[in-house]
Enzyme design. Structure first.
Site, mmCIF file in Angstrom:
data_model
loop_
_atom_site.group_PDB
_atom_site.id
_atom_site.type_symbol
_atom_site.label_atom_id
_atom_site.label_comp_id
_atom_site.label_asym_id
_atom_site.label_seq_id
_atom_site.Cartn_x
_atom_site.Cartn_y
_atom_site.Cartn_z
ATOM 1 N N ASP A 190 1.224 3.981 2.916
ATOM 2 C CA ASP A 190 0.224 4.820 2.273
ATOM 3 C C ASP A 190 0.866 6.004 1.543
ATOM 4 O O ASP A 190 1.137 5.926 0.350
ATOM 5 C CB ASP A 190 -0.811 5.288 3.295
ATOM 6 C CG ASP A 190 -2.148 5.658 2.668
ATOM 7 O OD1 ASP A 190 -2.248 5.620 1.436
ATOM 8 O OD2 ASP A 190 -3.090 5.976 3.416
ATOM 9 N N ASP A 191 1.111 7.098 2.246
ATOM 10 C CA ASP A 191 1.665 8.322 1.641
ATOM 11 C C ASP A 191 2.725 8.916 2.572
ATOM 12 O O ASP A 191 2.446 9.867 3.309
ATOM 13 C CB ASP A 191 0.560 9.354 1.399
ATOM 14 C CG ASP A 191 -0.490 8.862 0.419
ATOM 15 O OD1 ASP A 191 -0.160 8.724 -0.768
ATOM 16 O OD2 ASP A 191 -1.631 8.617 0.854
ATOM 17 N N HIS A 209 0.853 -1.198 0.000
ATOM 18 C CA HIS A 209 0.000 0.000 0.000
ATOM 19 C C HIS A 209 0.883 1.241 0.000
ATOM 20 O O HIS A 209 1.201 1.822 1.044
ATOM 21 C CB HIS A 209 -0.930 0.017 1.216
ATOM 22 C CG HIS A 209 -2.067 0.985 1.082
ATOM 23 N ND1 HIS A 209 -3.379 0.588 1.002
ATOM 24 C CD2 HIS A 209 -2.087 2.338 0.986
ATOM 25 C CE1 HIS A 209 -4.159 1.661 0.877
ATOM 26 N NE2 HIS A 209 -3.379 2.736 0.870
ATOM 27 N N HIS A 243 1.316 4.833 -2.509
ATOM 28 C CA HIS A 243 0.859 5.615 -3.652
ATOM 29 C C HIS A 243 2.029 6.333 -4.327
ATOM 30 O O HIS A 243 2.982 6.759 -3.674
ATOM 31 C CB HIS A 243 -0.187 6.641 -3.203
ATOM 32 C CG HIS A 243 -1.459 6.020 -2.748
ATOM 33 N ND1 HIS A 243 -2.454 5.644 -3.618
ATOM 34 C CD2 HIS A 243 -1.900 5.687 -1.505
ATOM 35 C CE1 HIS A 243 -3.462 5.112 -2.938
ATOM 36 N NE2 HIS A 243 -3.151 5.129 -1.655
ATOM 37 N N GLU A 269 -11.793 3.060 5.853
ATOM 38 C CA GLU A 269 -10.941 3.937 6.667
ATOM 39 C C GLU A 269 -11.753 5.153 7.081
ATOM 40 O O GLU A 269 -12.064 5.341 8.244
ATOM 41 C CB GLU A 269 -9.676 4.367 5.938
ATOM 42 C CG GLU A 269 -8.769 5.196 6.867
ATOM 43 C CD GLU A 269 -7.565 5.812 6.171
ATOM 44 O OE1 GLU A 269 -6.525 5.948 6.846
ATOM 45 O OE2 GLU A 269 -7.658 6.185 4.998
ATOM 46 N N HIS A 315 -9.672 0.548 -2.098
ATOM 47 C CA HIS A 315 -9.704 1.118 -0.757
ATOM 48 C C HIS A 315 -11.101 0.936 -0.165
ATOM 49 O O HIS A 315 -12.094 0.874 -0.890
ATOM 50 C CB HIS A 315 -9.400 2.617 -0.799
ATOM 51 C CG HIS A 315 -7.966 2.953 -1.037
ATOM 52 N ND1 HIS A 315 -7.216 2.378 -2.019
ATOM 53 C CD2 HIS A 315 -7.148 3.841 -0.401
ATOM 54 C CE1 HIS A 315 -5.990 2.877 -1.994
ATOM 55 N NE2 HIS A 315 -5.924 3.776 -1.028
#
Length: 349
Positions: free
Chosen positions: A283-284, A15, A17, A205, A202
Site C-alpha cells: 500500500d504505502d 498494490h 501507490h 477497507e 479500492h
C-alpha cells in the site's frame, strides 16, 4: 522450523501507490531541496502513529500523505520515485510490479496530466530493464474529485494501454471510500474496460461488505484494492469468490489505520479458506513502515502460514496480475522451484 526466505520467493506486487512508495530519506531530501517543511510525525517518529479508522484517523493519514506528495515538484523527483520503487521491489523478489499513480497531482509541475503519465511510463520501462522486473502502471482516479475527472483519466489511461513494462495495465479508484458515489464512477470504468484495462478500484477497507458489493455491481472489477471486509458478509464474500476477483490485502495498512486492532485480527486465513484469491500488498510503505516482504513475514509469523501457504499467496498475486503470460509462466515456475528447494537449516540455538 525450517523456512525459506520470503525475499527470494517470486511474487507480484499489485498494490503500491506512487507517493506512498517513497523511501523516507528520499522524502526528506526532496523536502529540503524544495525548501519545504515536513510534519514532525514524519521526521521525528517513523512510521507515524495513525491508529483510528475514524474520520480523524484518516485525516491524519491524508494530511501526511498530502505533505509528502507536495514535495514531488518535477520530472526528476518523479523519476527518482519510480526508479527507487522498482529497485526496492526487485530486491524483495517481485518479478512484476504494478505501480498506481494519479497524474493529476503532479501535472502542475510538468505541463499537464499527459506528460506526467508519460514520465512515469518512461521511467518504468527504464527501471524495469535495469532490475530485470516487469513494471506496469495503474492510473487511479480519486473519489474526492468529480467523476468527470475520472473519465478524463480513463481516456488518458486508454491511450497508453498495453501489455508489458512501461504500459498502463489498469484503472483504479482510490482515496477515502466514504467520499463520492461509487455508481457515478461507472462510466469511467467502462471507458477503461473498452480499452482492455483491468478494473482495480479500492473498496472494503474503511467501509464494510456493502461497499464491496457495490463495487462488484457497478465497477465490475478484476481486483479490489483491500476488499478485506468482505468477510463481514458471507454472501458478499461468496460473490467475490465466484467472480474470481483477486483481493489486494494490505495487512500493514489495515492495522496502521485501525481497521483491525492487531495483526492477528486481519482475516487473511478466513479469506483464503473461503476460496478468495489474495495478493498481499504494501500500500504505502512511506506511512505504514512495512514493505511487501514484511507482509509475507507477517503471514508466516502471525497467521501461521507455512512455506506452501506463502507459495500459494505468491501464485495468487501472479495470476491476479496483468503481467504478460510468458512473465506469469516464468514467475510461477520460480515459485515451484522456491518451494522445491531444500529449506535452510535452522540457526544454532
Amino acid at each position: 522450523m525450517m523456512t525459506r526466505p520470503v525475499h527470494t520467493l517470486p511474487k507480484a506486487h499489485l498494490h503500491l501507490h506512487f507517493t506512498g512508495s517513497m523511501r523516507l530519506p528520499t522524502l526528506v531530501d526532496m523536502a529540503a531541496s524544495h525548501g519545504l517543511r515536513l510534519p514532525r510525525a514524519l521526521t521525528q517518529s517513523w512510521p507515524p502513529d495513525l491508529t483510528e479508522a475514524d474520520t480523524r484517523g484518516w485525516f491524519r493519514f491524508q494530511r501526511l500523505y498530502d505533505a509528502a506528495r507536495a514535495c514531488v515538484r518535477g520530472e526528476a523527483d518523479m523519476r527518482r520515485i519510480v526508479a527507487e520503487a522498482v529497485a526496492d521491489d526487485a530486491a524483495e523478489g517481485s518479478g512484476w510490479l504494478e505501480l498506481q499513480v494519479d497524474p493529476t497531482s503532479y501535472a502542475p509541475f510538468v505541463g499537464g496530466i499527459t506528460p506526467a503519465l508519460e514520465i512515469v511510463l518512461d521511467e518504468a520501462r527504464a527501471a524495469a530493464d535495469r532490475h530485470d522486473i516487469g513494471v506496469g502502471i495503474v492510473v487511479a482516479a480519486s473519489r474526492t474529485r468529480h467523476p468527470l475527472d475520472a473519465r478524463t483519466l480513463a481516456r488518458l489511461a486508454a491511450q497508453h494501454a498495453g501489455e508489458g513494462s512501461g504500459q498502463v495495465v489498469g484503472f483504479g479508484l482510490s482515496n477515502d471510500e466514504r467520499r463520492g458515489d461509487t455508481t457515478e464512477f461507472a462510466p469511467a470504468f467502462r471507458i477503461a474496460a473498452n480499452a482492455g484495462l483491468a478494473a482495480v478500484p479500492h473498496g472494503g477497507e474503511l467501509l464494510g461488505a456493502d461497499a464491496v458489493a457495490e463495487t462488484l455491481e457497478w465497477l465490475h472489477p478484476q481486483r479490489i484494492g483491500h476488499g478485506v471486509r468482505s468477510v463481514e458478509d458471507r454472501d458478499v464474500l461468496a460473490r467475490v469468490v465466484d467472480a474470481g476477483v483477486t483481493l489486494e490485502v494490505c495487512p500493514g495498512s489495515n492495522v496502521a489505520l485501525g481497521v483491525f486492532a492487531e495483526p492477528a485480527d486481519v482475516p487473511l486465513r478466513r479469506l483464503i479458506d473461503a476460496g478468495a484469491q489474495v495478493a498481499l500488498g504494501a500500500d504505502d510503505p512511506l506511512l505504514f513502515g512495512s514493505r511487501l516482504a514484511d507482509q509475507y513475514e507477517s503471514a508466516r509469523t502471525v497467521h501461521g502460514f507455512d512455506d506452501a501457504d506463502l507459495a500459494h499467496l505468491a501464485r495468487s498475486s501472479i495470476l491476479g496480475s496483468r503481467a504478460p503470460e510468458h512473465v506469469k509462466d516464468d514467475l510461477l515456475g520460480g515459485v515451484d522451484r522456491w518451494l522445491a528447494a531444500p529449506a535452510p537449516a535452522p540457526a544454532p540455538a
